[in-house]
Design a protein around this motif. Structure first.
Motif, PDB file in Angstrom:
ATOM      1  N   LEU A 181       0.854  -1.185   0.000  1.00 19.60           N
ATOM      2  CA  LEU A 181       0.000   0.000   0.000  1.00 19.60           C
ATOM      3  C   LEU A 181       0.892   1.238   0.000  1.00 19.60           C
ATOM      4  CD1 LEU A 181      -2.884   1.126   0.192  1.00 19.60           C
ATOM      5  CD2 LEU A 181      -2.646   1.058   2.679  1.00 19.60           C
ATOM      6  N   LEU A 182       0.746   2.093  -1.017  1.00 16.24           N
ATOM      7  CA  LEU A 182       1.581   3.277  -1.171  1.00 16.24           C
ATOM      8  C   LEU A 182       0.804   4.514  -0.751  1.00 16.24           C
ATOM      9  CD1 LEU A 182       3.158   2.558  -4.678  1.00 16.24           C
ATOM     10  CD2 LEU A 182       4.069   1.949  -2.436  1.00 16.24           C
ATOM     11  N   ASN A 183       1.539   5.483  -0.194  1.00 14.41           N
ATOM     12  CA  ASN A 183       0.907   6.763   0.138  1.00 14.41           C
ATOM     13  C   ASN A 183       0.991   7.700  -1.046  1.00 14.41           C
ATOM     14  OD1 ASN A 183       3.576   7.587   0.106  1.00 14.41           O
ATOM     15  ND2 ASN A 183       3.763   7.743   2.321  1.00 14.41           N
ATOM     16  N   ASP A 184       0.562   8.955  -0.851  1.00 15.58           N
ATOM     17  CA  ASP A 184       0.551   9.899  -1.964  1.00 15.58           C
ATOM     18  C   ASP A 184       1.943  10.287  -2.423  1.00 15.58           C
ATOM     19  OD1 ASP A 184       1.056  11.094   0.415  1.00 15.58           O
ATOM     20  OD2 ASP A 184      -0.220  12.847   0.103  1.00 15.58           O
ATOM     21  N   GLU A 185       2.973   9.948  -1.626  1.00  9.93           N
ATOM     22  CA  GLU A 185       4.360  10.201  -2.021  1.00  9.93           C
ATOM     23  C   GLU A 185       5.022   8.960  -2.616  1.00  9.93           C
ATOM     24  OE1 GLU A 185       6.283  11.612   1.464  1.00  9.93           O
ATOM     25  OE2 GLU A 185       5.170  13.500   1.551  1.00  9.93           O
ATOM     26  N   LYS A 186       4.223   7.943  -2.948  1.00 11.41           N
ATOM     27  CA  LYS A 186       4.698   6.690  -3.544  1.00 11.41           C
ATOM     28  C   LYS A 186       5.632   5.922  -2.614  1.00 11.41           C
ATOM     29  CE  LYS A 186       2.473   7.475  -7.363  1.00 11.41           C
ATOM     30  NZ  LYS A 186       1.269   6.677  -7.700  1.00 11.41           N
ATOM     31  N   LYS A 187       5.434   6.063  -1.308  1.00 13.14           N
ATOM     32  CA  LYS A 187       6.212   5.320  -0.325  1.00 13.14           C
ATOM     33  C   LYS A 187       5.314   4.297   0.354  1.00 13.14           C
ATOM     34  CE  LYS A 187       9.325   9.212   0.657  1.00 13.14           C
ATOM     35  NZ  LYS A 187       9.828  10.127   1.711  1.00 13.14           N
ATOM     36  N   PRO A 188       5.851   3.088   0.648  1.00  9.09           N
ATOM     37  CA  PRO A 188       5.014   2.062   1.277  1.00  9.09           C
ATOM     38  C   PRO A 188       4.616   2.443   2.700  1.00  9.09           C
ATOM     39  CG  PRO A 188       7.297   1.339   1.143  1.00  9.09           C
ATOM     40  CD  PRO A 188       7.218   2.607   0.362  1.00  9.09           C
ATOM     41  N   VAL A 189       3.413   2.075   3.088  1.00  9.37           N
ATOM     42  CA  VAL A 189       2.883   2.354   4.420  1.00  9.37           C
ATOM     43  C   VAL A 189       3.103   1.131   5.297  1.00  9.37           C
ATOM     44  CG1 VAL A 189       0.821   2.940   5.750  1.00  9.37           C
ATOM     45  CG2 VAL A 189       1.151   3.909   3.468  1.00  9.37           C
ATOM     46  N   ASP A 190       3.677   1.345   6.475  1.00  7.55           N
ATOM     47  CA  ASP A 190       3.882   0.250   7.417  1.00  7.55           C
ATOM     48  C   ASP A 190       2.542  -0.188   7.995  1.00  7.55           C
ATOM     49  OD1 ASP A 190       6.663   0.335   7.114  1.00  7.55           O
ATOM     50  OD2 ASP A 190       6.832   1.960   8.576  1.00  7.55           O
ATOM     51  N   VAL A 191       2.277  -1.489   7.908  1.00  6.48           N
ATOM     52  CA  VAL A 191       0.978  -2.017   8.320  1.00  6.48           C
ATOM     53  C   VAL A 191       1.191  -3.115   9.347  1.00  6.48           C
ATOM     54  CG1 VAL A 191      -1.168  -3.096   7.560  1.00  6.48           C
ATOM     55  CG2 VAL A 191       0.003  -1.490   6.062  1.00  6.48           C
ATOM     56  N   ASP A 192       0.430  -3.046  10.428  1.00 10.47           N
ATOM     57  CA  ASP A 192       0.389  -4.106  11.423  1.00 10.47           C
ATOM     58  C   ASP A 192      -0.889  -4.906  11.198  1.00 10.47           C
ATOM     59  OD1 ASP A 192       0.563  -5.764  13.545  1.00 10.47           O
ATOM     60  OD2 ASP A 192       0.374  -4.231  15.098  1.00 10.47           O
ATOM     61  N   SER A 193      -0.767  -6.230  11.181  1.00  9.92           N
ATOM     62  CA  SER A 193      -1.931  -7.073  10.893  1.00  9.92           C
ATOM     63  C   SER A 193      -3.039  -6.941  11.929  1.00  9.92           C
ATOM     64  CB  SER A 193      -1.508  -8.545  10.804  1.00  9.92           C
ATOM     65  OG  SER A 193      -0.910  -8.962  12.028  1.00  9.92           O
ATOM     66  N   ALA A 194      -2.733  -6.377  13.102  1.00  9.03           N
ATOM     67  CA  ALA A 194      -3.739  -6.217  14.156  1.00  9.03           C
ATOM     68  C   ALA A 194      -4.306  -4.802  14.213  1.00  9.03           C
ATOM     69  CB  ALA A 194      -3.144  -6.587  15.513  1.00  9.03           C
ATOM     70  N   SER A 195      -3.964  -3.962  13.256  1.00 10.09           N
ATOM     71  CA  SER A 195      -4.429  -2.574  13.270  1.00 10.09           C
ATOM     72  C   SER A 195      -5.941  -2.510  13.112  1.00 10.09           C
ATOM     73  CB  SER A 195      -3.761  -1.779  12.146  1.00 10.09           C
ATOM     74  OG  SER A 195      -2.361  -1.727  12.331  1.00 10.09           O
ATOM     75  N   PRO A 196      -6.612  -1.589  13.800  1.00 11.54           N
ATOM     76  CA  PRO A 196      -8.066  -1.454  13.655  1.00 11.54           C
ATOM     77  C   PRO A 196      -8.436  -0.817  12.321  1.00 11.54           C
ATOM     78  CG  PRO A 196      -7.219   0.228  15.134  1.00 11.54           C
ATOM     79  CD  PRO A 196      -6.059  -0.669  14.815  1.00 11.54           C
ATOM     80  N   ILE A 197      -9.644  -1.119  11.854  1.00 15.35           N
ATOM     81  CA  ILE A 197     -10.131  -0.621  10.565  1.00 15.35           C
ATOM     82  C   ILE A 197     -11.518  -0.028  10.754  1.00 15.35           C
ATOM     83  CG2 ILE A 197     -10.765  -1.224   8.188  1.00 15.35           C
ATOM     84  CD1 ILE A 197      -8.839  -3.521   8.305  1.00 15.35           C
ATOM     85  N   MET A 198     -11.755   1.111  10.110  1.00 18.93           N
ATOM     86  CA  MET A 198     -13.086   1.696   9.997  1.00 18.93           C
ATOM     87  C   MET A 198     -13.395   1.872   8.512  1.00 18.93           C
ATOM     88  SD  MET A 198     -13.270   4.492  13.083  1.00 18.93           S
ATOM     89  CE  MET A 198     -12.950   3.992  14.786  1.00 18.93           C
ATOM     90  N   ILE A 199     -14.641   1.628   8.129  1.00 17.17           N
ATOM     91  CA  ILE A 199     -15.006   1.585   6.712  1.00 17.17           C
ATOM     92  C   ILE A 199     -16.140   2.562   6.442  1.00 17.17           C
ATOM     93  CG2 ILE A 199     -15.752   0.114   4.801  1.00 17.17           C
ATOM     94  CD1 ILE A 199     -14.792  -2.282   6.423  1.00 17.17           C
ATOM     95  N   ILE A 200     -15.976   3.359   5.390  1.00 16.95           N
ATOM     96  CA  ILE A 200     -17.026   4.257   4.901  1.00 16.95           C
ATOM     97  C   ILE A 200     -17.607   3.647   3.631  1.00 16.95           C
ATOM     98  CG2 ILE A 200     -17.552   6.562   4.041  1.00 16.95           C
ATOM     99  CD1 ILE A 200     -15.248   7.627   5.683  1.00 16.95           C
ATOM    100  N   GLY A 201     -18.877   3.256   3.683  1.00 17.06           N
ATOM    101  CA  GLY A 201     -19.515   2.659   2.511  1.00 17.06           C
ATOM    102  C   GLY A 201     -19.813   1.186   2.719  1.00 17.06           C
ATOM    103  N   ASP A 202     -20.975   0.754   2.249  1.00 18.03           N
ATOM    104  CA  ASP A 202     -21.404  -0.630   2.442  1.00 18.03           C
ATOM    105  C   ASP A 202     -20.692  -1.604   1.513  1.00 18.03           C
ATOM    106  OD1 ASP A 202     -23.167   0.042   4.438  1.00 18.03           O
ATOM    107  OD2 ASP A 202     -24.878   0.302   3.079  1.00 18.03           O
TER     108      ASP A 202
END
Length: 306
Positions: free
Chosen positions: A124-145
């Motif tokens: 997953l890249l940010n707007d500067e084309k750099k990868p985002v560090d992701v933890d598999s246990a990170s919480p998620i919130m979703i907009i849209g069904d």
């Protein structure tokens, strides 16, 4: 008498298909009904394409104005301390409640799943084309069904909150502020918020990207803010306002991508319907011609026998 009634009630398409092939070939009546339904579908898809084309110009104007909010955020965070890799991140995935727009919603869902799975091939890249560090246990919130239904199948343990009915037309800053307020009041611990959304590349192209918004602690620790005397609530208010800014910029850009994708999807659907109409019309004409020929043969044969 009963035999004569049965013959008069037999469909005319059987003579075109022949008594031996009647079970394997569609009758003229079935082809006619299917042709009629495909024509109705073509009318609907053309109407939806026209509506999407009209909405696209409005969505692009809103996106251009909303990008200014994102630019302001970038200038603020350019002078703040970068978030550490071991900080707690809250992911906000942006989609919508409407379908019939191709794979626009699946793109952000797939990007989120790959990022949480630790995929090195497509991070997953940010707007500067750099990868985002992701933890598999990170919480998620979703907009849209739409993304909610897709991510619930494999990542239900990470989901903390979902939103719907956001930006039913063009998203407004009030929508973004309401979502930001609910995120802060949710009590989910986080040091920064990573917003995953579709970035508008062109009218026919988009790509999933992410933007990271640092929280109150990151702003307080930055040297640029320490140089000034500020009230205690200043960094808190600035963090909340920055989150609302980033959400608004991402919402309007994702909305423009959705309208563009819907227009392209309806255009492709109209072309496919047109091709199917041509094929069905040719099949119907051939069957009708064969039925008429068989009836003429029967009449001539009967006349010759008499």
């Amino acid at each position: 008498m009963f035999a004569r009634r049965a013959l008069t009630r037999a469909p005319s398409g059987l003579s075109a298909a022949g008594p031996g092939n009647a079970r394997n070939m569609a009758t003229l009546r079935e082809i006619e009904l299917r042709l009629k339904s495909v024509k109705n579908i073509e009318k609907i898809t053309k109407s939806m394409k026209m509506i999407a084309s009209t909405k696209l110009a409005k969505a692009q104007r809103a996106m251009t104005a909303g990008k200014q909010y994102g630019i302001a955020n970038s200038e603020v965070f350019a002078n703040s301390t970068s978030a550490s890799s071991d900080s707690t991140k809250l992911f906000v995935v942006i989609s919508s409640d409407k379908g019939l727009c191709g794979g626009i919603h699946s793109s952000v869902s797939k990007a989120t799943r790959r990022a949480f799975a630790g995929s090195a091939e497509s991070p997953l890249l940010n707007d500067e084309k750099k990868p985002v560090d992701v933890d598999s246990a990170s919480p998620i919130m979703i907009i849209g069904d739409k993304s909610k239904a897709q991510l619930l199948r494999t990542m239900s343990g990470n989901i903390r909150m979902t939103f719907n009915q956001i930006g039913r037309d063009v998203p407004t800053f009030a929508d973004a502020a309401g979502v930001a307020d609910l995120i802060i009041k949710s009590g989910v611990p986080h040091d920064s918020v990573v917003i995953v959304y579709n970035k508008f590349v062109s009218a026919i192209s988009y790509e999933p990207t992410a933007i990271e918004v640092r929280g109150e602690a990151g702003l307080k620790a930055s040297e640029g803010f320490k140089a000034y005397e500020m009230e205690d609530d200043f960094t808190k208010d600035l963090a909340e306002f920055s989150l609302a800014n980033a959400l608004f910029a991402a919402l309007v850009e994702a909305h423009a991508c959705e309208i563009s994708a819907r227009r392209n999807a309806m255009d492709n659907a109209s072309k496919n319907a047109s091709d199917m109409i041509s094929s069905l019309q040719m099949k119907y004409n051939r069957g009708r011609q064969a039925a008429i020929t068989n009836e003429l043969v029967d009449i001539i044969t009967g006349a010759s026998a008499l």
